[in-house]
Design an enzyme around this catalytic site. Structure first.
Site, PDB file in Angstrom:
ATOM      1  N   ASP B  83       0.840  -1.209   0.000  1.00  0.00           N
ATOM      2  CA  ASP B  83       0.000   0.000   0.000  1.00  0.00           C
ATOM      3  C   ASP B  83       0.868   1.249   0.000  1.00  0.00           C
ATOM      4  O   ASP B  83       0.794   2.063   0.923  1.00  0.00           O
ATOM      5  CB  ASP B  83      -0.875   0.005   1.262  1.00  0.00           C
ATOM      6  CG  ASP B  83      -2.190  -0.737   1.040  1.00  0.00           C
ATOM      7  OD1 ASP B  83      -2.786  -0.576  -0.039  1.00  0.00           O
ATOM      8  OD2 ASP B  83      -2.601  -1.463   1.954  1.00  0.00           O
ATOM      9  N   ARG B  91       5.627   3.516   3.780  1.00  0.00           N
ATOM     10  CA  ARG B  91       5.536   2.247   4.517  1.00  0.00           C
ATOM     11  C   ARG B  91       6.903   1.668   4.853  1.00  0.00           C
ATOM     12  O   ARG B  91       7.001   0.860   5.768  1.00  0.00           O
ATOM     13  CB  ARG B  91       4.799   1.198   3.676  1.00  0.00           C
ATOM     14  CG  ARG B  91       3.431   1.625   3.195  1.00  0.00           C
ATOM     15  CD  ARG B  91       2.422   1.647   4.323  1.00  0.00           C
ATOM     16  NE  ARG B  91       1.120   2.065   3.814  1.00  0.00           N
ATOM     17  CZ  ARG B  91       0.077   2.311   4.591  1.00  0.00           C
ATOM     18  NH1 ARG B  91       0.188   2.216   5.899  1.00  0.00           N
ATOM     19  NH2 ARG B  91      -1.064   2.681   4.078  1.00  0.00           N
ATOM     20  N   ARG B 157      -5.834  10.649   1.293  1.00  0.00           N
ATOM     21  CA  ARG B 157      -5.310   9.640   0.371  1.00  0.00           C
ATOM     22  C   ARG B 157      -5.884   9.832  -1.034  1.00  0.00           C
ATOM     23  O   ARG B 157      -5.345   9.283  -2.000  1.00  0.00           O
ATOM     24  CB  ARG B 157      -5.686   8.234   0.853  1.00  0.00           C
ATOM     25  CG  ARG B 157      -5.126   7.852   2.192  1.00  0.00           C
ATOM     26  CD  ARG B 157      -5.855   6.645   2.778  1.00  0.00           C
ATOM     27  NE  ARG B 157      -5.650   5.445   1.976  1.00  0.00           N
ATOM     28  CZ  ARG B 157      -6.363   4.319   2.126  1.00  0.00           C
ATOM     29  NH1 ARG B 157      -7.337   4.247   3.018  1.00  0.00           N
ATOM     30  NH2 ARG B 157      -6.112   3.266   1.380  1.00  0.00           N
ATOM     31  N   LYS B 187      -8.447   2.040  -6.841  1.00  0.00           N
ATOM     32  CA  LYS B 187      -9.248   1.571  -5.700  1.00  0.00           C
ATOM     33  C   LYS B 187      -9.997   2.732  -5.075  1.00  0.00           C
ATOM     34  O   LYS B 187      -9.621   3.878  -5.292  1.00  0.00           O
ATOM     35  CB  LYS B 187      -8.344   0.878  -4.671  1.00  0.00           C
ATOM     36  CG  LYS B 187      -7.328   1.781  -3.979  1.00  0.00           C
ATOM     37  CD  LYS B 187      -6.298   0.912  -3.271  1.00  0.00           C
ATOM     38  CE  LYS B 187      -5.455   1.744  -2.342  1.00  0.00           C
ATOM     39  NZ  LYS B 187      -4.346   0.989  -1.733  1.00  0.00           N
ATOM     40  N   HIS B 188     -11.098   2.508  -4.329  1.00  0.00           N
ATOM     41  CA  HIS B 188     -11.716   1.238  -3.981  1.00  0.00           C
ATOM     42  C   HIS B 188     -13.054   1.222  -4.684  1.00  0.00           C
ATOM     43  O   HIS B 188     -13.946   1.995  -4.301  1.00  0.00           O
ATOM     44  CB  HIS B 188     -11.923   1.160  -2.489  1.00  0.00           C
ATOM     45  CG  HIS B 188     -10.660   1.447  -1.695  1.00  0.00           C
ATOM     46  ND1 HIS B 188     -10.163   2.716  -1.483  1.00  0.00           N
ATOM     47  CD2 HIS B 188      -9.784   0.601  -1.076  1.00  0.00           C
ATOM     48  CE1 HIS B 188      -9.053   2.649  -0.744  1.00  0.00           C
ATOM     49  NE2 HIS B 188      -8.794   1.391  -0.482  1.00  0.00           N
ATOM     50  N   HIS B 200     -12.615  -0.522   7.758  1.00  0.00           N
ATOM     51  CA  HIS B 200     -11.746  -1.404   8.523  1.00  0.00           C
ATOM     52  C   HIS B 200     -12.481  -1.908   9.768  1.00  0.00           C
ATOM     53  O   HIS B 200     -12.155  -2.936  10.324  1.00  0.00           O
ATOM     54  CB  HIS B 200     -10.472  -0.687   8.975  1.00  0.00           C
ATOM     55  CG  HIS B 200      -9.559  -0.332   7.844  1.00  0.00           C
ATOM     56  ND1 HIS B 200      -9.566   0.888   7.236  1.00  0.00           N
ATOM     57  CD2 HIS B 200      -8.620  -1.063   7.201  1.00  0.00           C
ATOM     58  CE1 HIS B 200      -8.654   0.910   6.271  1.00  0.00           C
ATOM     59  NE2 HIS B 200      -8.068  -0.268   6.232  1.00  0.00           N
ATOM     60  N   ASP B 272     -10.464  -6.036  -1.727  1.00  0.00           N
ATOM     61  CA  ASP B 272      -9.726  -5.438  -0.615  1.00  0.00           C
ATOM     62  C   ASP B 272      -9.522  -6.559   0.412  1.00  0.00           C
ATOM     63  O   ASP B 272     -10.028  -7.679   0.239  1.00  0.00           O
ATOM     64  CB  ASP B 272     -10.497  -4.251  -0.020  1.00  0.00           C
ATOM     65  CG  ASP B 272      -9.563  -3.296   0.749  1.00  0.00           C
ATOM     66  OD1 ASP B 272      -8.398  -3.673   1.031  1.00  0.00           O
ATOM     67  OD2 ASP B 272      -9.992  -2.168   1.057  1.00  0.00           O
TER      68      ASP B 272
END
Lengths: 535, 535
Positions: B83, B91, B157, B187-188, B200, B272
């Site tokens: 990601d 990351r 994002r 995405k998404h 989430h 996902d």
């Protein structure tokens, strides 16, 4: 010798310097850019003949690449070292982080044979992992005798609190290093155990006579020398009975008379970091290097300014202040030490850092050094997990990763509050009730103290009123359990306050494995290794 | 096809799974051992045919070795993804961490040509660094339109707050990825921008009609598909107007009818993470995988239990619930996508992660997206540097390293207090004066807020009374300056409270480079790059 060109002299002098670099590959990743050279400077200095690098920061995997990169930048074999006194994982994440030496010093009191055997394995594990990461020089064993519990800089780094324990274990560690084919370093000569100020911040003064040193401080060094230790690091201490003017690092009386002549040490003498304020602030980078060499040092560690140190040493040799024969001797000693590290070519594929046997050693060391009060388990099913840590941001941190000190109490229903020097104060102005509990939370409190008397912190931690805080929690019936990770002196001072029925434990180690072993014994329903993080 | 043995079927099905692993090499280094497979499991699954791995954690240098290790464990070319929507450094420490996409979405409003050019370079930088680390699949661009400022999971994002901005920049990013030879992922689907709950944690419900989706949510996906994006990731959202029963990830109406047929997408459809509660809690790991495949997915990301997902898919193919032709199609699409990543052999020596041009891009993106109030510099020479961060322990953290947000105010004479969700509360029960200032310290306050509306946190941050706290500090004349790093919505809400003469700034980025650029403009005597940490 007299036919050396200026260029040749400069290269030879440079060979005796050990400069500091980050273990990270990128300049932007440096944690201490003030002290860690940038890559362009490093590359230039190594190309010009600088012969050693001390590394800090980065993971073990990064270090594997970093050491190869540094060696590529140099036309000669380098001395590559780090302060990995407690295993390579103490400084480089992913390698084994072992319990502090003093834990084995305490074990030695009840079981010397086992303590010596574990310490040899400890040294061998450190050496093997150092080599896998490309290091050939481990800056240990600490040979200081920690006979002052308030010592802010040695403390649990020492192998013992008396000369014979420290000597027995320091030499066992050194044997382990030698089996693993890396150079060791006995430090901090002539003994840094009996100070209550931190030489990172100030110059401690020790009024011991030679007779006292021979009785208490020197035996562990003699033991390490007898075990074949390849180098000795000097201490930034003033010992007026030996030399009323110069700190040990710069003292002929200490380095040449005592270490070379009386103790007959034939290996490398290396200064402690010359950038430390005890030296740098008084003498300057250039003059400090010359004085150290003049006193008997062979290698100059972390000069504040490498170019200035090289210039000053070249001038001193050129002007005859230092004889060229001393240069030759130091180069010869460096050559011999390097030869003992073997000359295996760097592995083409990077080896795995930790073997299953080494994981086993990590666990065994924790198991054999922890203490658990024989009390019932913690019964509370909600409450406050109050965790005191030195700081929260360094990358090698006991609470990084899936730290059991956080995850296991959370699974039990506790919510975590971290107390650390960079955070909001948990204290209020009430000596009887010093914790500002309304800022912290409700319910029973599991108190976990990660305190080990770290250097660079002065006496900051010891001023915190933990005994009064524990009494405060006991008075209102909110203390669910206490764990100390680190200082045996803190644990000794708190234990009399704890009721026999209170779940409580002590581990000298702060690493996740120590947290796991302690909390699976204190918390109910966590006894299995399901979800274990260590293997 | 009918001649497939059970073993062959199992291997082919396994090829379509993407399992999660830590980027660290050692099991003990895993940050999320609940979700990250241990090495023995990984090795077995890859050997048995699992075809993809999603990675999180570890530094970029560790990732280089990790991806080679994973590929060695597999007999086939793997899809290796992460990601890394905001650069690989988001990351994996040591790579470039770029400003959040929405910063360029805002720049696009005033200068679309420059925003598109920077976004293409952003995509190229991400792709090049991903390849240097051994990744061949970047899980971006986010194609969601962030038209709900309270969106807890998309927010900064997103590339835009309107369909045309998001589409223009998402496709520019995709072009950059394609130039760099990695697979992208839009995405998404069909659009996660207009939710105020976090998938989430829960399953959001969106009541949009197809007409509304065609007007707002779908255009960025259409733009990315037109730009040749190789994969599309599904959203865990319920859209009752399209499918009253199944969330998008498991809906034939959404994946087959809308994405494949109406939008004519020919590439890979990937779910996902199936472990997310919105799916896992309702359907279970095995059935969720079958339903997703049945609905039109090609790749199954992060099934809660990989073996159970493989078993269930094999049964579904065996029983004819799923036609084998679908398996063949998905394998074919995977093969074609992999072919576009090129087949350069892994480099024998690891390449450097970041080029000087990429460092330049990091700096340029920060410079072009920050806002500084035209006020005098901060004149106070002592005081309190009050820093709010989301948490303090993750390894990719804006305050790790020699963070300018800490070091520059310290050099000016400010002492730092960190406020974070794991620390002691800085709040008191007074709505007019919510900051418990006596716990925090004395003097003028430089307030630095690192808040960007991160996922997994619900609405936790937004409940903090920062406007009242700012008013409290203004009332007692103790506010020296304010900086927001992250959320433009927070900055927009605070700006009206700030006097024109107050030093104040906003940067969409939280990385050290952003801190440096902001604080060298707010603090006197820090204007040069002496001691710069970025290069």
């Amino acid at each position: 010798m007299s036919s050396l060109t200026a260029e040749q002299l400069r290269r030879q002098v440079a060979t005796l310097l050990v400069v500091r670099a980050s273990g990270h590959l990128e300049d932007s990743q440096r944690r201490y850019p003030r002290w860690e050279l940038a890559n362009d400077q490093l590359q230039r200095l190594l190309n010009d003949g600088v012969g050693g690098v001390i590394l800090l920061g980065g993971s073990a995997v990064e270090l594997q690449q970093r050491t190869q990169q540094l060696q590529r930048w140099s036309p000669q074999p380098l001395l590559l070292c780090a302060d990995v006194e407690e295993g390579v994982g103490q400084r480089f994440e992913g390698a084994s982080w072992l319990v502090p030496p003093l834990a084995l010093g305490r074990l030695y009191q009840s079981d010397p044979v086992q303590a010596i055997s574990l310490t040899e394995r400890y040294g061998r594990c450190t050496a093997d992992q150092a080599r896998r990461c490309g290091l050939n020089w481990v800056l240990g064993p600490v040979c200081d005798v920690n006979n002052n519990p308030d010592n802010p800089v040695i403390n649990v780094r020492a192998w013992g609190e008396d000369p014979s324990t420290a000597g027995a274990l320091a030499s066992a560690f050194q044997r382990g290093l030698a089996e693993g084919g890396v150079i060791g370093c006995a430090k901090h000569f002539p003994g840094h155990g009996d100070t209550s100020s931190d030489s990172h911040l100030d110059l401690p003064v020790i009024h011991h006579t030679l007779e006292r040193l021979e009785r208490v401080e020197l035996p562990p060094f003699q033991a390490a020398i007898a075990a074949g230790v390849d180098s000795v690091m000097t201490a930034h201490l003033l010992l007026p009975e030996l030399d009323p003017q110069r700190p040990a690092t710069l003292s002929t009386a200490v380095l040449t008379k005592l270490l070379r002549e009386t103790l007959d040490f034939k290996g490398l003498v290396v200064t402690d970091a010359l950038v430390m304020d005890a030296i740098a602030a008084r003498y300057g980078a250039a003059e400090a290097a010359v004085l150290a060499f003049e006193a008997g040092a062979d290698l100059i560690l972390m000069p504040g300014d490498a170019d200035a140190a090289i210039d000053a040493l070249c001038s001193a040799f050129g002007e005859g202040r230092l004889p060229l024969s001393r240069l030759d001797q130091s180069l010869q000693r460096r050559h011999q030490a390097l030869a003992r590290t073997g000359s295996a070519p760097p592995p083409s594929a990077f080896p795995a850092i930790v073997t299953p046997e080494e994981h086993q050693l990590e666990r065994e060391l924790v198991r054999r050094t922890l203490e658990i009060n024989p009390a019932p388990k913690i019964s509370a099913s909600t409450g406050l997990n109050l965790v005191r840590v030195d700081s929260v941001l360094p990358s090698c941190h006991p609470l990084h990763g899936a730290a059991p000190a956080l995850t296991l109490p959370a699974a039990q229903g506790f919510s975590t509050v971290l107390i650390h020097g960079q955070g909001v104060s948990p204290w209020q102005a009430n000596p009887e009730a010093p914790l500002a509990l309304e800022q912290l939370g409700h319910g029973p409190v599991l108190l976990q103290l990660f305190l080990r008397g770290n250097p660079f912190r002065g006496t900051q931690d010891s001023r915190e009123p933990w005994p009064a805080a524990i009494q405060q929690l006991l008075d209102i019936n909110r203390l669910a359990g206490v764990v100390v990770y680190g200082s045996p002196y803190l644990w000794d001072s708190l234990q009399p306050l704890l009721p026999e029925t209170l779940p409580a434990a002590y581990s000298p180690g702060q690493m996740p494995e120590a947290q796991h072993q302690v909390l699976t014994q204190l918390l109910p329903g966590t006894g299995t290794r399901a979800g274990a993080f260590t293997d």
